[in-house]
Design an enzyme around this catalytic site. Sequence first.
Site, PDB file in Angstrom:
ATOM      1  N   HIS A 156       0.690  -1.279   0.381  1.00 28.48           N
ATOM      2  CA  HIS A 156       0.153   0.083  -0.122  1.00 28.48           C
ATOM      3  C   HIS A 156       1.200   1.137   0.066  1.00 28.48           C
ATOM      4  O   HIS A 156       2.262   1.500   0.852  1.00 28.48           O
ATOM      5  CB  HIS A 156      -1.038   0.330   1.226  1.00 28.48           C
ATOM      6  N   PHE A 194     -11.450  -8.007  12.730  1.00 30.93           N
ATOM      7  CA  PHE A 194     -11.188  -6.412  13.684  1.00 30.93           C
ATOM      8  C   PHE A 194     -12.749  -5.490  13.491  1.00 30.93           C
ATOM      9  O   PHE A 194     -12.991  -5.293  12.139  1.00 30.93           O
ATOM     10  CB  PHE A 194     -10.172  -6.126  13.044  1.00 30.93           C
ATOM     11  N   ASP A 214     -15.113  -3.180  12.896  1.00 28.95           N
ATOM     12  CA  ASP A 214     -14.718  -2.131  12.243  1.00 28.95           C
ATOM     13  C   ASP A 214     -16.504  -1.877  11.543  1.00 28.95           C
ATOM     14  O   ASP A 214     -17.158  -2.307  11.754  1.00 28.95           O
ATOM     15  CB  ASP A 214     -14.276  -1.305  11.037  1.00 28.95           C
ATOM     16  N   ASP A 261      -9.574 -10.544   7.095  1.00 25.87           N
ATOM     17  CA  ASP A 261     -10.272  -9.021   7.505  1.00 25.87           C
ATOM     18  C   ASP A 261      -9.359  -8.474   6.404  1.00 25.87           C
ATOM     19  O   ASP A 261     -10.076  -7.055   5.078  1.00 25.87           O
ATOM     20  CB  ASP A 261      -9.957  -9.322   8.930  1.00 25.87           C
ATOM     21  N   ASP A 287      -9.670  -4.697   2.395  1.00 23.15           N
ATOM     22  CA  ASP A 287      -9.446  -3.861   0.581  1.00 23.15           C
ATOM     23  C   ASP A 287     -10.655  -4.128  -0.285  1.00 23.15           C
ATOM     24  O   ASP A 287     -11.014  -3.246  -1.377  1.00 23.15           O
ATOM     25  CB  ASP A 287      -7.781  -4.768   0.078  1.00 23.15           C
TER      26      ASP A 287
HETATM   27  N1  LIG Z   1     -11.335  -4.501   9.843  1.00 22.19           N
HETATM   28  C1  LIG Z   1     -10.699  -3.615   9.528  1.00 22.19           C
HETATM   29  N2  LIG Z   1     -11.115  -2.571   9.477  1.00 22.19           N
HETATM   30  C2  LIG Z   1      -9.923  -1.339   8.685  1.00 22.19           C
HETATM   31  C3  LIG Z   1      -9.094  -1.912   8.152  1.00 22.19           C
HETATM   32  C4  LIG Z   1      -8.712  -0.837   8.000  1.00 22.19           C
HETATM   33  C5  LIG Z   1      -7.494  -0.727   7.085  1.00 22.19           C
HETATM   34  N3  LIG Z   1      -6.251  -1.594   7.750  1.00 22.19           N
HETATM   35  C6  LIG Z   1      -4.963  -1.234   6.188  1.00 22.19           C
HETATM   36  C7  LIG Z   1      -3.923  -2.179   6.681  1.00 22.19           C
HETATM   37  C8  LIG Z   1      -4.154  -3.879   5.636  1.00 22.19           C
HETATM   38  C9  LIG Z   1      -5.287  -3.947   5.083  1.00 22.19           C
HETATM   39  O1  LIG Z   1      -4.487  -4.475   4.285  1.00 22.19           O
HETATM   40  C10 LIG Z   1      -5.316  -2.166   5.401  1.00 22.19           C
HETATM   41  O2  LIG Z   1      -5.243  -2.062   3.967  1.00 22.19           O
HETATM   42  C11 LIG Z   1      -8.783   0.345   8.575  1.00 22.19           C
HETATM   43  N4  LIG Z   1     -10.404  -0.250   9.289  1.00 22.19           N
HETATM   44  C12 LIG Z   1     -11.124   0.816  10.075  1.00 22.19           C
HETATM   45  O3  LIG Z   1     -11.887   1.241   8.439  1.00 22.19           O
HETATM   46  C13 LIG Z   1     -12.549   1.977   9.075  1.00 22.19           C
HETATM   47  C14 LIG Z   1     -12.693   2.794   8.300  1.00 22.19           C
HETATM   48  O4  LIG Z   1     -13.462   2.649   6.757  1.00 22.19           O
HETATM   49  P1  LIG Z   1     -13.360   3.861   5.502  1.00 22.19           P
HETATM   50  O5  LIG Z   1     -14.615   4.836   5.732  1.00 22.19           O
HETATM   51  O6  LIG Z   1     -14.360   3.004   4.177  1.00 22.19           O
HETATM   52  O7  LIG Z   1     -11.825   4.014   4.965  1.00 22.19           O
HETATM   53  C15 LIG Z   1     -13.104   2.296  10.364  1.00 22.19           C
HETATM   54  O8  LIG Z   1     -13.431   1.394  11.085  1.00 22.19           O
HETATM   55  C16 LIG Z   1     -11.068   1.922  10.556  1.00 22.19           C
HETATM   56  O9  LIG Z   1     -10.580   1.536  11.684  1.00 22.19           O
HETATM   57  C17 LIG Z   1      -8.583  -3.295   8.260  1.00 22.19           C
HETATM   58  O10 LIG Z   1      -7.633  -3.665   7.631  1.00 22.19           O
HETATM   59  N5  LIG Z   1      -9.465  -4.232   8.678  1.00 22.19           N
END
Ligand SMILES: Nc1nc2c(c(CN[C@H]3C=C[C@H](O)[C@@H]3O)cn2[C@@H]2O[C@H](COP(=O)(O)O)[C@@H](O)[C@H]2O)c(=O)[nH]1
Length: 346
Positions: free
Chosen positions: A56, A248, A250, A319, A324
């Site tokens: 990324h 996670f 979210d 996840d 992604d």
């Molecule tokens: N379950 C889960 N939640 C994640 C991520 C990530 C980013 N992780 C990066 C690192 C490695 C991965 O490959 C991703 O490239 C952010 N979030 C959550 O999303 C929300 C933001 O969303 P939006 O407003 O659309 O940008 C917010 O609650 C944030 O805490 C994840 O990976 N998994």
Amino acid sequence: MSIPVAMTDRVLDSAKFIAEHSDYVSIPYNHIDQATERILKSMEHRKYSTKTWNQHPLNPKCLDTSTVDWIFLVDLLNFSFWSDLDHADRSTAHPDRYAVTYQGVAYTGYWSLCAAINRALDEGIPITSGKYLAEASDEALAHIFRSDTKEQVPMLKERVMLMKEAGQMLCKHFDGSFVNCIAQAKYSAQQLIDLLLTYFPSFRDIHTFRDRQVYILKRAQIMVADLWACFDGISYGRFDDIDTITMFADYRVPQALYHLGLLEYNTTLKTRLIQGEDLLSGSQEEIEIRGNSIWAVELVRQRIQQVMPDTHINAILIDFYIWDLAKEIQNELTAVPTHHTRSWYY
Ligand SMILES: Nc1nc2c(c(CN[C@H]3C=C[C@H](O)[C@@H]3O)cn2[C@@H]2O[C@H](COP(=O)(O)O)[C@@H](O)[C@H]2O)c(=O)[nH]1
């Protein structure tokens, strides 16, 4: 090191309990096999692994202590990016939605946080240093998040407060760097989570559901996962119990799980989401969405283990892949919007 079972399975036990006692949310068990096949095929096609993390553009590339402190700061602040004004929530954002332009690209959502931190570092502001976080003025810390559009970053005051508090704790207990906190965890993900819960209260993503304490621990777990993925399971990313980490919970992945047919909402909840009603942090509806999401990904993980026993795929990679994917197909996620809860837990 033997870790008490209760500790390693606290999130999964909570997720299972929530899934078994839900009114608004359910998991269509008859969809698991087909959805898993689709996820597995796509992950294999993309050769999805820990190496994907470093690809990324905004993620740090040098594997040293500054990257550890970068990950700590990002996951300290990794919450609540959804916009009060951009109800459409498409990949082409509302022009006024909070955005940070970095190296010519305007980033919204989670990536706006990474862009803001990288912008500060490029300006020579040592934003990932515990000492700086502890001593900087509120204005200087708020300045990090300055917007390139009309809307300000959500929960700015809370973000500044958390940075100051974390800086003070890093200086007081870990000589100013999160590297020393990792060292105390002695290669255990669960021990590192416990250190986060002890010294950094905003990670205590623990709630009451049906009169029972339930552990969700989204930011504590994704902190471990980001370290593990970034360092490819060695050095600061070595955790001998990494597979005890769950999905996670979210607000983006639940929306994708619904799209994949792995979550179902009853009419009452679906209507409230479509009408853009906020869900209170800790409410039954919110906890059901988060708990069922964790459990649905666990069932996918179990199915993958069944069809591919010697795979390296764990809940983290599932996840990361789904998140992604959700960002890639964000414009297709039209059946239900993400749920809106203002909280620093996710
Ligand atoms: N379950 C889960 N939640 C994640 C991520 C990530 C980013 N992780 C990066 C690192 C490695 C991965 O490959 C991703 O490239 C952010 N979030 C959550 O999303 C929300 C933001 O969303 P939006 O407003 O659309 O940008 C917010 O609650 C944030 O805490 C994840 O990976 N998994």
